[in-house]
Design a protein around this motif. Structure first.
Motif, mmCIF file in Angstrom:
data_model
loop_
_atom_site.group_PDB
_atom_site.id
_atom_site.type_symbol
_atom_site.label_atom_id
_atom_site.label_comp_id
_atom_site.label_asym_id
_atom_site.label_seq_id
_atom_site.Cartn_x
_atom_site.Cartn_y
_atom_site.Cartn_z
ATOM 1 N N ASP A 78 -9.743 -4.418 2.650
ATOM 2 C CA ASP A 78 -8.876 -3.325 2.214
ATOM 3 C C ASP A 78 -8.630 -3.472 0.713
ATOM 4 O O ASP A 78 -8.400 -4.581 0.213
ATOM 5 C CB ASP A 78 -7.540 -3.392 2.963
ATOM 6 C CG ASP A 78 -6.719 -2.125 2.807
ATOM 7 O OD1 ASP A 78 -6.553 -1.662 1.653
ATOM 8 O OD2 ASP A 78 -6.224 -1.607 3.814
ATOM 9 N N CYS A 79 -8.646 -2.368 -0.003
ATOM 10 C CA CYS A 79 -8.478 -2.406 -1.462
ATOM 11 C C CYS A 79 -7.166 -3.054 -1.869
ATOM 12 O O CYS A 79 -7.061 -3.631 -2.963
ATOM 13 C CB CYS A 79 -8.574 -0.992 -2.044
ATOM 14 S SG CYS A 79 -7.217 0.110 -1.519
ATOM 15 N N VAL A 97 -16.551 -7.518 0.232
ATOM 16 C CA VAL A 97 -15.751 -6.506 -0.462
ATOM 17 C C VAL A 97 -15.727 -5.211 0.338
ATOM 18 O O VAL A 97 -14.695 -4.535 0.432
ATOM 19 C CB VAL A 97 -16.301 -6.255 -1.878
ATOM 20 C CG1 VAL A 97 -15.589 -5.082 -2.538
ATOM 21 C CG2 VAL A 97 -16.158 -7.510 -2.734
ATOM 22 N N LYS A 136 0.828 -1.211 0.000
ATOM 23 C CA LYS A 136 0.000 0.000 0.000
ATOM 24 C C LYS A 136 0.858 1.255 0.000
ATOM 25 O O LYS A 136 0.530 2.256 -0.656
ATOM 26 C CB LYS A 136 -0.921 -0.023 1.218
ATOM 27 C CG LYS A 136 -2.072 0.962 1.149
ATOM 28 C CD LYS A 136 -3.106 0.670 2.214
ATOM 29 C CE LYS A 136 -4.380 1.453 1.977
ATOM 30 N NZ LYS A 136 -5.443 1.088 2.969
ATOM 31 N N SER A 180 -14.352 -11.641 -10.634
ATOM 32 C CA SER A 180 -13.350 -11.231 -9.647
ATOM 33 C C SER A 180 -12.664 -12.446 -9.036
ATOM 34 O O SER A 180 -11.443 -12.446 -8.830
ATOM 35 C CB SER A 180 -14.001 -10.386 -8.545
ATOM 36 O OG SER A 180 -14.459 -9.148 -9.065
ATOM 37 N N GLU A 223 -3.353 -0.883 -8.265
ATOM 38 C CA GLU A 223 -4.021 0.053 -7.359
ATOM 39 C C GLU A 223 -3.236 1.352 -7.360
ATOM 40 O O GLU A 223 -2.057 1.391 -7.711
ATOM 41 C CB GLU A 223 -4.088 -0.539 -5.950
ATOM 42 C CG GLU A 223 -4.964 0.231 -4.968
ATOM 43 C CD GLU A 223 -6.370 0.453 -5.470
ATOM 44 O OE1 GLU A 223 -6.634 1.577 -5.957
ATOM 45 O OE2 GLU A 223 -7.197 -0.467 -5.391
ATOM 46 N N ASN A 244 -2.791 2.353 -11.596
ATOM 47 C CA ASN A 244 -3.578 1.136 -11.808
ATOM 48 C C ASN A 244 -3.899 0.992 -13.291
ATOM 49 O O ASN A 244 -3.578 1.863 -14.109
ATOM 50 C CB ASN A 244 -4.851 1.170 -10.961
ATOM 51 C CG ASN A 244 -5.850 2.220 -11.460
ATOM 52 O OD1 ASN A 244 -5.478 3.145 -12.180
ATOM 53 N ND2 ASN A 244 -7.088 2.083 -11.053
#
Length: 504
Positions: free
Chosen positions: A435-436, A431, A92, A365, A444, A448
């Motif tokens: 956390d993304c 979802v 991240k 997904s 991300e 991205n």
């Protein structure tokens, strides 16, 4: 005699220096006390690549072995010391929070002599920022809606082709057929060409699309030299894209520009949007930079749209059908949802109905999680970067950073029973809590995948058309367990994926 002795001493000294440097290059992490696997003297930590292991195998092995030892472990790609990320927290920081320190991917480009290398995926620094800002408006939901009818038309052709082939033989190799579907979609949207590869698998555009992924100019050692000494390679005018690939795509781009401009044709596709950028010399960005692009830049972006779009989407589609063939309950639930949504829209595949196929999107997904087509994200540090909270762990300037997203997607701490196909992993409530950074199929942060919306759209349409009309099941020729292509940087099957197809 003295001169000869001096020369011999110099040669021996040079040999000694090279040998010392080679030893030092493969002991970088060990000297710092950072965990790493003992490297091979020639291949570093990628031993067996292409013969016994794939890239995805290597990433998964390294991640499992060193997870929990720190924010990253050391990794040698050949003789290069790389950072191998082991925690979502560091991923991240690299991708989002401290993105400005890791904006570059560090791949070789030579825009002047190798125009197709000037694609958004490969560009770094100001060139990347400028091109990204120019292209971002072409991938809004509004622009996707304009291209949607083209994808639906090709989706109908895909269903018709499956029906025709199913009559002849219910066992169908779906991988190549789906690659022809996505080739037709992107050929039409990115190049404005009616490829007809669904009907003609040997069409020129399909053949060249395959070559764009398989044909290379150099072997691994030459590529290592280019990536190690990029400035020298550019000085020597080294090109990476084979000439026959460049000549083909530059030709069709120039012909398409001439035809559209001469006949005042607009199709509301990606090529039109690129043409607008080429022709609008007066448009300026917020920082005052021109928003126009050259013909060569236009060709490079159309080219990356092709190679990044048709292979990734067709692979996702084929793996989705492969899993649905083994999970009939999931397939039946998806088909029921598709029929219920279409009934609300009078049987029409509208742009709006796609967002209502919630379970279908969960399947896509989950397929991307289990078969992450691009299993690693590459970044390069622009500064010396001490990892927050871990003073021992320093990412040096210009060091490559590897984020093993495919391995993270199979981490039991993030996804229970990670090797099982379970679309409920992406139920809306799960979802919302996740956390993304724990799902990185499209990357991300600011870098991205710019074509994410388009890729999702063509996969949804293709899968919806097929499940509405056909039932898929395994047969004697279905590869179980899946055998992967060991030589490919992307995750793909070693051979064709054969499934039994029956009309619903």
């Amino acid at each position: 005699m003295i001169t000869l002795s001096i020369l011999l001493a110099l040669v021996l000294g040079l040999i000694g220096y090279i040998a010392y440097s080679m030893r030092q290059s493969l002991s970088y992490w060990q000297q710092l006390g950072i965990p790493c696997e003992e490297p091979d003297s020639k291949s570093g930590n990628i031993t067996g690549l292409g013969s016994t292991r794939s890239f995805a195998d290597i990433w998964l092995h390294t991640y499992k072995k060193f997870k929990g030892t720190g924010p990253f472990c050391g990794f040698y790609w050949g003789r290069g010391a790389n950072v191998f990320v082991l925690t979502p927290e560091l991923a991240k920081l690299v991708l989002i929070k401290d993105f400005n320190k890791f904006t570059d991917r560090g791949f070789y480009t030579n825009v002047k002599h190798d125009p197709l290398s000037g694609q958004l995926f490969l560009l770094d620094g100001h060139k990347w920022r400028s091109m990204r800002s120019k292209l971002s408006p072409t991938f809004t939901s509004g622009k996707m809606k304009l291209m949607y009818p083209v994808i639906v038309r090709v989706g109908e052709e895909l269903a018709n082709m499956f029906a025709k082939m199913q009559k002849e033989d219910p066992v169908i190799e779906v991988k190549e057929l789906l690659a022809r579907f996505t080739t037709d979609v992107i050929g039409t949207c990115a190049f404005g060409i009616e490829c007809n590869s669904l009907k003609d698998p040997n069409s020129e555009f399909r053949v060249m699309g395959r070559k764009a992924l398989t044909d290379v100019r150099f072997g691994p050692y030459a590529r290592f030299f280019v990536n190690t000494f990029p400035n020298l390679a550019r000085f020597l005018r080294v090109k990476m894209v084979p000439d026959h690939i460049t000549d083909f795509y530059m030709r069709i781009v120039r012909e398409n520009i001439e035809y559209r401009e001469k006949n005042n044709i607009r199709r509301n596709d990606f090529f039109d949007m690129l043409l607008d950028l080429k022709n609008n010399k007066l448009m300026k960005s917020e920082d005052g930079q021109s928003m126009s692009i050259t013909v060569e830049e236009l060709a490079a972006q159309a080219y990356v749209f092709l190679i990044a779009g048709f292979e990734t989407s067709s692979t996702t589609l084929s793996f989705a059908l492969y899993e649905l063939a083994q999970h009939q309950d999931v397939q039946d639930r998806a088909r029921q949802e598709i029929n219920e949504v279409l009934e609300r829209y009078d049987g029409q595949f509208t742009y709006e109905c796609m967002s209502e196929m919630v379970y279908l999107n969960q399947i896509i997904s989950e397929t991307l999680r289990l078969y992450t087509v691009l299993p690693v994200l590459n970044r390069k540090s622009l500064v010396d970067y001490p990892v927050p909270g871990h003073p021992k762990y320093m990412i040096k300037k210009n060091m490559k950073v590897l984020i093993p997203v495919g391995a993270m997607h199979r981490d039991p701490d993030l996804y229970p029973n990670p090797d099982d196909f379970n679309p409920d992993n992406f139920a809306p409530e799960k979802v919302a809590k996740r956390d993304c950074i724990e799902f990185l199929a499209f990357g991300e942060g600011p870098r991205n995948c710019i074509g994410m919306r388009f890729g999702q759209m063509q996969v949804r349409v293709g899968l919806a058309y097929l499940l509405k009309n056909f039932k898929f099941s395994v047969c004697d020729k279905t590869p179980i367990p899946m055998q992967y292509n060991l030589a490919s940087y992307l995750v793909s099957s070693k051979s064709g994926i054969y499934l039994r197809v029956d009309k619903v």
